[in-house]
Design an enzyme around this catalytic site. Structure first.
Site, PDB file in Angstrom:
ATOM      1  N   ASN A   1      -8.305  -2.395  -3.141  1.00 39.63           N
ATOM      2  CA  ASN A   1      -9.720  -2.107  -2.839  1.00 39.63           C
ATOM      3  C   ASN A   1     -10.008  -0.602  -2.875  1.00 39.63           C
ATOM      4  O   ASN A   1     -11.157  -0.202  -2.966  1.00 39.63           O
ATOM      5  CB  ASN A   1     -10.136  -2.713  -1.498  1.00 39.63           C
ATOM      6  CG  ASN A   1      -9.352  -2.147  -0.340  1.00 39.63           C
ATOM      7  OD1 ASN A   1      -8.130  -2.000  -0.410  1.00 39.63           O
ATOM      8  ND2 ASN A   1     -10.036  -1.801   0.734  1.00 39.63           N
ATOM      9  N   HIS A   2      -8.967   0.233  -2.831  1.00 41.92           N
ATOM     10  CA  HIS A   2      -9.211   1.676  -2.948  1.00 41.92           C
ATOM     11  C   HIS A   2      -9.267   2.138  -4.402  1.00 41.92           C
ATOM     12  O   HIS A   2      -9.575   3.302  -4.664  1.00 41.92           O
ATOM     13  CB  HIS A   2      -8.158   2.471  -2.171  1.00 41.92           C
ATOM     14  CG  HIS A   2      -8.430   2.455  -0.693  1.00 41.92           C
ATOM     15  ND1 HIS A   2      -9.111   3.455  -0.045  1.00 41.92           N
ATOM     16  CD2 HIS A   2      -8.166   1.510   0.243  1.00 41.92           C
ATOM     17  CE1 HIS A   2      -9.223   3.148   1.239  1.00 41.92           C
ATOM     18  NE2 HIS A   2      -8.660   1.977   1.436  1.00 41.92           N
TER      19      HIS A   2
ATOM     20  N   ASP B   1      -6.109   7.608  -1.829  1.00 47.72           N
ATOM     21  CA  ASP B   1      -6.823   7.748  -0.539  1.00 47.72           C
ATOM     22  C   ASP B   1      -5.874   7.880   0.653  1.00 47.72           C
ATOM     23  O   ASP B   1      -4.735   7.431   0.598  1.00 47.72           O
ATOM     24  CB  ASP B   1      -7.773   6.577  -0.282  1.00 47.72           C
ATOM     25  CG  ASP B   1      -9.025   6.646  -1.130  1.00 47.72           C
ATOM     26  OD1 ASP B   1      -9.289   7.710  -1.706  1.00 47.72           O
ATOM     27  OD2 ASP B   1      -9.737   5.632  -1.204  1.00 47.72           O
ATOM     28  N   ARG B   2      -6.429   8.445   1.736  1.00 50.52           N
ATOM     29  CA  ARG B   2      -5.727   8.648   3.019  1.00 50.52           C
ATOM     30  C   ARG B   2      -4.626   9.712   2.939  1.00 50.52           C
ATOM     31  O   ARG B   2      -4.712  10.707   3.615  1.00 50.52           O
ATOM     32  CB  ARG B   2      -5.094   7.348   3.551  1.00 50.52           C
ATOM     33  CG  ARG B   2      -6.017   6.161   3.494  1.00 50.52           C
ATOM     34  CD  ARG B   2      -6.661   5.876   4.824  1.00 50.52           C
ATOM     35  NE  ARG B   2      -7.343   4.595   4.788  1.00 50.52           N
ATOM     36  CZ  ARG B   2      -8.497   4.352   5.393  1.00 50.52           C
ATOM     37  NH1 ARG B   2      -9.077   5.296   6.102  1.00 50.52           N
ATOM     38  NH2 ARG B   2      -9.058   3.168   5.321  1.00 50.52           N
TER      39      ARG B   2
ATOM     40  N   HIS C   1      -2.539  -4.632   2.033  1.00 48.34           N
ATOM     41  CA  HIS C   1      -3.887  -4.403   2.554  1.00 48.34           C
ATOM     42  C   HIS C   1      -3.982  -4.179   4.066  1.00 48.34           C
ATOM     43  O   HIS C   1      -4.949  -3.634   4.547  1.00 48.34           O
ATOM     44  CB  HIS C   1      -4.767  -5.594   2.145  1.00 48.34           C
ATOM     45  CG  HIS C   1      -6.246  -5.371   2.257  1.00 48.34           C
ATOM     46  ND1 HIS C   1      -6.852  -4.188   1.912  1.00 48.34           N
ATOM     47  CD2 HIS C   1      -7.252  -6.189   2.659  1.00 48.34           C
ATOM     48  CE1 HIS C   1      -8.167  -4.303   2.095  1.00 48.34           C
ATOM     49  NE2 HIS C   1      -8.419  -5.494   2.555  1.00 48.34           N
TER      50      HIS C   1
ATOM     51  N   ASP D   1      -3.855   0.097  -3.878  1.00 46.89           N
ATOM     52  CA  ASP D   1      -4.054   1.143  -2.870  1.00 46.89           C
ATOM     53  C   ASP D   1      -3.047   2.276  -3.043  1.00 46.89           C
ATOM     54  O   ASP D   1      -2.284   2.612  -2.143  1.00 46.89           O
ATOM     55  CB  ASP D   1      -4.017   0.573  -1.443  1.00 46.89           C
ATOM     56  CG  ASP D   1      -5.349  -0.057  -1.053  1.00 46.89           C
ATOM     57  OD1 ASP D   1      -6.180  -0.249  -1.959  1.00 46.89           O
ATOM     58  OD2 ASP D   1      -5.550  -0.344   0.132  1.00 46.89           O
TER      59      ASP D   1
ATOM     60  N   HIS E   1      -3.781  -7.830  -3.898  1.00 45.55           N
ATOM     61  CA  HIS E   1      -3.883  -6.820  -2.853  1.00 45.55           C
ATOM     62  C   HIS E   1      -4.384  -7.391  -1.526  1.00 45.55           C
ATOM     63  O   HIS E   1      -3.774  -7.202  -0.488  1.00 45.55           O
ATOM     64  CB  HIS E   1      -4.791  -5.669  -3.295  1.00 45.55           C
ATOM     65  CG  HIS E   1      -4.918  -4.629  -2.230  1.00 45.55           C
ATOM     66  ND1 HIS E   1      -3.897  -3.760  -1.929  1.00 45.55           N
ATOM     67  CD2 HIS E   1      -5.906  -4.352  -1.348  1.00 45.55           C
ATOM     68  CE1 HIS E   1      -4.254  -2.993  -0.928  1.00 45.55           C
ATOM     69  NE2 HIS E   1      -5.471  -3.324  -0.546  1.00 45.55           N
TER      70      HIS E   1
ATOM     71  N   HIS F   1      -1.013   4.596  -0.476  1.00 44.52           N
ATOM     72  CA  HIS F   1      -1.999   5.525   0.089  1.00 44.52           C
ATOM     73  C   HIS F   1      -1.568   6.986   0.019  1.00 44.52           C
ATOM     74  O   HIS F   1      -1.564   7.704   1.016  1.00 44.52           O
ATOM     75  CB  HIS F   1      -2.335   5.128   1.531  1.00 44.52           C
ATOM     76  CG  HIS F   1      -3.310   3.992   1.598  1.00 44.52           C
ATOM     77  ND1 HIS F   1      -4.551   4.048   0.997  1.00 44.52           N
ATOM     78  CD2 HIS F   1      -3.227   2.770   2.168  1.00 44.52           C
ATOM     79  CE1 HIS F   1      -5.193   2.912   1.200  1.00 44.52           C
ATOM     80  NE2 HIS F   1      -4.408   2.110   1.893  1.00 44.52           N
TER      81      HIS F   1
ATOM     82  N   ARG G   1     -14.658  -6.284   7.619  1.00 41.00           N
ATOM     83  CA  ARG G   1     -14.610  -5.171   6.669  1.00 41.00           C
ATOM     84  C   ARG G   1     -15.920  -5.036   5.900  1.00 41.00           C
ATOM     85  O   ARG G   1     -16.138  -4.038   5.219  1.00 41.00           O
ATOM     86  CB  ARG G   1     -13.485  -5.392   5.651  1.00 41.00           C
ATOM     87  CG  ARG G   1     -12.090  -5.299   6.216  1.00 41.00           C
ATOM     88  CD  ARG G   1     -11.107  -5.530   5.096  1.00 41.00           C
ATOM     89  NE  ARG G   1      -9.734  -5.712   5.517  1.00 41.00           N
ATOM     90  CZ  ARG G   1      -8.812  -4.738   5.536  1.00 41.00           C
ATOM     91  NH1 ARG G   1      -9.135  -3.529   5.161  1.00 41.00           N
ATOM     92  NH2 ARG G   1      -7.583  -4.993   5.916  1.00 41.00           N
TER      93      ARG G   1
ATOM     94  N   ASP H   1       0.824  -1.222   0.000  1.00 41.40           N
ATOM     95  CA  ASP H   1       0.000   0.000   0.000  1.00 41.40           C
ATOM     96  C   ASP H   1       0.858   1.272   0.000  1.00 41.40           C
ATOM     97  O   ASP H   1       1.842   1.356   0.720  1.00 41.40           O
ATOM     98  CB  ASP H   1      -0.878   0.048   1.253  1.00 41.40           C
ATOM     99  CG  ASP H   1      -1.938  -1.041   1.267  1.00 41.40           C
ATOM    100  OD1 ASP H   1      -1.720  -2.100   0.670  1.00 41.40           O
ATOM    101  OD2 ASP H   1      -2.983  -0.803   1.902  1.00 41.40           O
TER     102      ASP H   1
END
Ligand SMILES: [Mn+2]
Length: 451
Positions: A250-251, A221-222, A377, A218, A302, A192, A350, A190
């Site tokens: 998943n993002h 995001d974040r 992940h 990923d 992922h 992010h 989740r 990840d």
């Protein structure tokens, strides 16, 4: 249970774990809170929000440290195991300039090869290639003005967004859902939006095509610099499609990145066209491959495994684009988590995908004839986590995640003979270094000593 031991257990339960649980709850909400509070000063140079690696100059040095490895690997990778002392801007600049020269040379060669193999490409594509010099565009990211502390947003034109997303999508849609790749390569977890950490990694381990990369998703995001991460990675994909694999996380699903930062970043950073460009990104994400297979033996994805994963060909031939996956093999592989305490499969907290146990890992490895599963992940404090049995490794490549955790970031290097080494990016904290040193003993292995 005797009173004494019960009391002892209660004390233990109350002390350390309780604090860490509290910390996790805080982290789950605060990145977003911080984002909203701080939207007015995106370009603040002393910004310490995610995206900024280098809180001070000494940190550049500390993040360059890599972990001790076995003797065989030390010889092979001596340039990496020696602490790299990039101490000031001049030294960073010198390192970057050497890479830039190499980059141009390799791009010329790759361009020559491309022209030879794709002589009959459409003129439309040639025209866009002329409009943007993609190699130059990628190199711009290493300009010394941007290699500093904090958040330094790049400004891309609408044309740059459109060209790069379009070209990248063309390449992704021609790839299978399972991509086969040869070692040596580096597998990354990840990111992010922690763009500075991405740049740091490219400077230390080499950029494509000098080093071959598998990113496990990923990207957005974040963090504060999702756009820079994704634009640079897409550009490398366009320039060197054989030397970089970008898997879907998943993002990279519209319903997720609308909520967790990427959508807001598009609106804030791209005046007028933010919404339009965000939608273009989503169409492109729908074409990303789901899984990579290194030398038929190391399977990367992922999230993790799926009860629907029966043969590798099922996955390889899965149709794309995959719009808004909600259930089934693709969704599971983006969301699943391992848990050694689980017997086989369990529904996930989740709300998407499954939790799977070690016997599932053993079964799948035997059935698919793979020796190792590499997934991301989940945040790990030392950057990686080896599930007992050494058949599944989690890697997480965003050090100081959201600037709230003091975690290391880790990437996994796979050599020609499928020997494996972790490279850790260590934040400035003695505790983190100690943890990594302890775990490193567990870690050191290659396929030779797996029975
Ligand atoms: Mn994820």
């Amino acid at each position: 249970m005797a009173d004494g031991s019960r009391q002892k257990a209660a004390v233990e339960a109350r002390s350390r774990p309780a604090r860490s649980v509290k910390k996790e709850r805080q982290v789950a909400v605060s990145p977003m809170n911080r984002r909203i509070r701080n939207t007015s000063n995106i370009l603040n140079e002393r910004d310490e929000r995610p995206g900024g690696i280098m809180k001070d100059k000494s940190m550049v040095h500390s993040m360059a440290k890599t972990q001790p490895v076995s003797e065989r690997q030390t010889v092979r990778l001596e340039d990496l195991t020696r602490p790299i002392s990039i101490k000031n801007n001049a030294e960073i600049q010198a390192a970057v300039e050497i890479q830039n020269r190499l980059q141009k040379k390799m791009a010329r060669n790759s361009e020559r090869r491309r022209k030879m193999t794709h002589a009959s490409e459409t003129t439309a594509q040639n025209r866009t290639q002329e409009r943007i010099d993609f190699v130059e565009f990628a190199n711009k990211h290493y300009h010394i003005d941007y290699l500093q502390n904090g958040v330094h947003k790049m400004r891309y034109s609408k044309e740059e967004y459109e060209n790069i997303i379009y070209e990248a999508q063309t390449i992704f849609s021609s790839e299978k859902a399972l991509v086969d790749i040869d070692p040596p390569c580096v597998v990354v977890g990840d990111l992010h939006g922690q763009y500075n950490d991405l740049i740091n990694m490219f400077i230390l381990l080499g950029r494509p095509p000098e080093t071959v990369y598998v990113f496990t998703g990923d990207y957005v995001d974040r963090g504060m610099m999702s756009l820079e991460c994704i634009m640079l990675l897409f550009t490398y994909k366009i320039c060197y499609p054989e030397h970089i694999v970008l898997l879907r996380g998943n993002h990279e699903i519209a319903r997720v990145n609308k909520k967790y930062g990427f959508y807001d970043e598009c609106l804030q950073s791209i005046p007028k066209y933010g919404e339009e460009i965000w939608a273009m990104f989503q169409r492109c994400f729908n074409n990303l491959p789901i899984s990579a297979l290194i030398a038929t033996k190391i399977l990367c994805m992922h999230g993790g495994l799926s009860p629907s994963l029966i043969t590798l060909d099922d996955l390889r031939n899965h149709p794309k684009p995959i719009r808004n996956p909600f259930r089934g093999i693709v969704n599971d592989m983006l969301w699943a988590d391992p848990d050694p305490a689980v017997f086989e499969w369990k529904t996930s907290a989740r709300g998407s995908g499954f939790v799977f146990g070690t016997n599932v890992i053993d079964d799948v490895c035997a059935r698919l004839d793979v020796e190792l599963i590499v997934r991301a992940h989940q945040m790990c404090f030392d950057g990686y986590w080896v599930v007992s049995g050494k058949k599944l490794i989690t890697i997480f490549s965003a050090p100081m995640y959201c600037n709230l955790y003091k975690n290391a970031g880790c990437v996994l290097k796979v050599d020609d003979e499928l020997g494996i080494q972790m490279v850790a990016f260590v934040p400035e904290s003695p505790k983190v270094e100690q943890v990594i040193e302890e775990k490193n003993r567990v870690w050191d292995f290659s396929f030779d000593n797996i029975e």
